[in-house]
Design a protein around this motif. Structure first.
Motif, short mmCIF file in Angstrom:
data_model
loop_
_atom_site.label_atom_id
_atom_site.label_comp_id
_atom_site.label_asym_id
_atom_site.label_seq_id
_atom_site.Cartn_x
_atom_site.Cartn_y
_atom_site.Cartn_z
N SER A 1 1.83 6.78 -6.72
CA SER A 1 0.70 7.56 -7.23
C SER A 1 0.83 9.03 -6.86
CB SER A 1 -0.61 7.02 -6.66
OG SER A 1 -0.71 7.28 -5.27
N ARG B 1 0.15 10.25 3.03
CA ARG B 1 0.16 9.02 2.22
C ARG B 1 0.56 7.81 3.05
NH1 ARG B 1 2.03 12.84 -1.59
NH2 ARG B 1 4.22 12.39 -1.18
N GLU C 1 -0.73 10.59 -4.79
CA GLU C 1 -2.05 11.15 -4.52
C GLU C 1 -2.68 10.44 -3.33
OE1 GLU C 1 -4.40 10.81 -8.02
OE2 GLU C 1 -3.21 12.25 -9.18
N LEU C 2 -3.62 11.10 -2.72
CA LEU C 2 -4.34 10.51 -1.60
C LEU C 2 -5.60 9.80 -2.10
CD1 LEU C 2 -4.16 13.42 1.00
CD2 LEU C 2 -2.77 11.35 0.96
N GLU C 3 -5.89 8.64 -1.53
CA GLU C 3 -7.10 7.92 -1.90
C GLU C 3 -8.33 8.60 -1.30
OE1 GLU C 3 -6.90 3.84 -0.84
OE2 GLU C 3 -5.22 3.38 -2.15
N LYS C 4 -8.19 9.11 -0.07
CA LYS C 4 -9.32 9.74 0.62
C LYS C 4 -8.89 11.11 1.16
CE LYS C 4 -11.27 5.27 1.91
NZ LYS C 4 -11.98 5.19 0.65
N GLN D 1 1.08 4.20 -2.78
CA GLN D 1 0.85 5.60 -2.45
C GLN D 1 1.98 6.49 -2.93
OE1 GLN D 1 -1.69 7.21 -1.18
NE2 GLN D 1 -2.97 5.40 -0.93
N GLU E 1 -2.40 6.76 5.24
CA GLU E 1 -3.39 5.99 4.48
C GLU E 1 -2.98 4.53 4.36
OE1 GLU E 1 -6.05 8.70 1.51
OE2 GLU E 1 -4.23 7.79 0.68
N SER E 2 -1.68 4.29 4.21
CA SER E 2 -1.21 2.92 4.00
C SER E 2 -1.24 2.06 5.26
CB SER E 2 0.23 2.94 3.44
OG SER E 2 1.15 3.35 4.43
N ALA F 1 0.83 -1.21 0.00
CA ALA F 1 0.00 0.00 0.00
C ALA F 1 0.86 1.25 0.00
CB ALA F 1 -0.93 0.00 1.21
#
Length: 474
Positions: free
Chosen positions: A143, A167, A145-148, A140, A170-171, A136
């Protein structure tokens, strides 16, 4: 009703003996491992692996239709990232060695000590969680970018270090492993704890407690609760915060102030995953995720003997460090506008104009209280504003006047007998100082110098070229 499924992936139990599947499932569920699927027919394994999110397989070695070794070989070929633990009814060293060579994570005999099997299961789950977290995190980083992003809406920043931390958060947010949040007072550690809880999607609540100054007895009672009659005045059972946070997150703030005796209790909770309410001899399983925060350097406290080394290593499984405001000065204008908007709304005032010089002047201040201090200053300034412009009087004591050059008193800028620098050299020195004070942020440095950002960028480029030329000449 189950508060939360653990682990985040499913555990598949494969054995042709129905009685063993029931017994093992019950044992695992009692220990908190409740994300289970059972299978008594190995021919169903391919369809289960395809349709279910399985991360760990407990596989019987001796089955009538298909041998466990053949299933193991198939699993390691088709699903190499899935952990496989062999559980056999026969203790065969050669077979165990062969299974490990084929890729089995571990090998146990059904008659083995139950704690050994559970410890092996915990190691496999931890290994699998780290693998998923690394995947994950890698995704991140790639990418960028943030998923949320909405989860971070309350944290106002444009700083790349902060976005890298987002990031990372998020992981790791969905794991059950502890998280250590470090940073100076006022940087927003509790906001980060809230984000971690929200992203975890845990159905339980976020329960917060500041452990600074809490003595050992109060700590145990607060976290673990007590049984009726545990001590004088305990006329009824009291639930502890660990139980109140079941299925959610328990946030322990100022963990660096925890006494050594209480550190032992917290370490045992993290290691064993169970606890005893005060006055009770019946253990309870922990169903909360632990997040801790501190403004202190735990590594330094550990070196001084004030913080347990084993607890420190257990807590720093996942570490999030929040930089102080003085290291992200580009956020000053954003935070000023944000806090000003909040203050005006709370005080029923129309939006105020912020002087352009405010963020430049404030950039000279170290902000020991970080964003919390800035918020208090802005609220004070809004309350004192009587026109349509923000009153900057509350900020005046912060502006660093001591370093200002007082030419009226004939201050000597240079040694009296040394050659004077050229105007060009002086300009370069001024640019370097502005970049230093602005923490290399060109927009802020340009405002300090009273020039445009493109003009500063051009000046920096010329300085770099001249420096390279001078090095080449020498």
């Amino acid at each position: 009703m189950k508060h939360n499924l653990y682990p985040q992936f499913k555990i598949l139990l494969v054995d042709d003996e129905i009685a063993f599947l029931r017994s093992m499932s019950l044992t695992l569920e009692i220990q908190g491992f409740n994300h289970l699927i059972t299978c008594s027919d190995p021919s169903q394994i391919p369809s289960l692996m395809e349709t279910e999110d399985i991360g760990l397989v407990l596989l019987d070695l001796t089955m009538p239709k298909v041998s466990g070794q053949k299933v193991l070989a198939w699993l390691k070929e088709e699903y190499p990232n899935v952990c496989v633990i062999i559980i056999s009814g026969v203790n065969q060293v050669n077979t165990a060695v062969e299974c490990v060579k084929q890729g089995a994570f571990d090998y146990f005999v059904k008659t083995s000590d139950q704690n050994q099997i559970l410890d092996g299961l915990k190691r496999a789950i931890r290994t699998q969680e780290l693998t998923l977290e690394n995947q994950a995190l890698r995704a991140q980083i790639l990418s960028n970018e943030l998923e949320k992003p909405d989860a971070f809406a309350n944290i106002i920043t444009s700083d790349q270090t902060m976005w890298s931390a987002f990031r990372y958060i998020e992981s790791i947010a969905k794991t059950r492993q502890p998280v250590l949040i470090s940073g100076e007072s006022g940087v927003g550690k509790e906001l980060i704890a809230n984000v971690i809880h929200d992203l975890s999607r845990c159905p339980g609540p976020l329960v917060s407690v500041n452990v600074a100054g809490v003595d050992d007895n109060v700590f145990a009672d607060t976290l673990f609760g007590h049984a009726r009659g545990a001590f004088t005045g305990a006329d009824k059972t009291r639930l502890g915060l660990v139980e109140k946070a079941a299925g959610g997150t328990l946030f322990l703030d100022e963990i660096g102030d925890l006494s050594l005796a209480s550190q032992v209790k917290l370490l045992r909770l993290l290691q064993e995953g169970e606890y005893y309410p005060v006055g009770s001899d019946k253990p309870k399983r922990m169903e909360a995720r632990i997040v801790v925060a501190t403004h202190q350097q735990l590594s330094q406290l550990q070196a001084e003997g004030k913080f347990r080394k084993d607890l420190f290593f257990r807590l720093k499984t996942h570490m999030v460090t929040i930089p102080p405001l003085r290291e992200r000065l580009a956020d000053l204008p954003l935070l000023i506008d944000h806090f000003m908007t909040l203050a005006c709304k709370e005080m029923n005032k129309p939006s105020l104009t912020v002087p352009k010089s405010l963020s430049v002047n404030l950039s000279q201040y170290s902000f020991p209280g970080n964003a919390r201090e800035l918020k208090a200053l802005i609220y004070d300034a809004v309350s004192q504003s009587t026109t349509d412009e923000l009153n900057c009087a509350p900020f005046e004591p912060l502006f660093n006047r001591e370093k200002a050059v007082d030419l009226s008193e004939n201050t000597l800028l240079f040694p009296p007998h040394s050659p004077l620098p050229t105007l060009s050299n002086m300009a370069d020195l001024l640019v370097e100082e502005a970049m230093k004070r602005a923490n290399s942020n060109q927009s802020l440095a340009a405002r300090m110098l009273g020039i445009s950002q493109p003009a500063l960028s051009k000046r920096l480029k010329n300085m770099k070229e001249n420096h390279g030329k001078n090095e080449k000449d020498t």
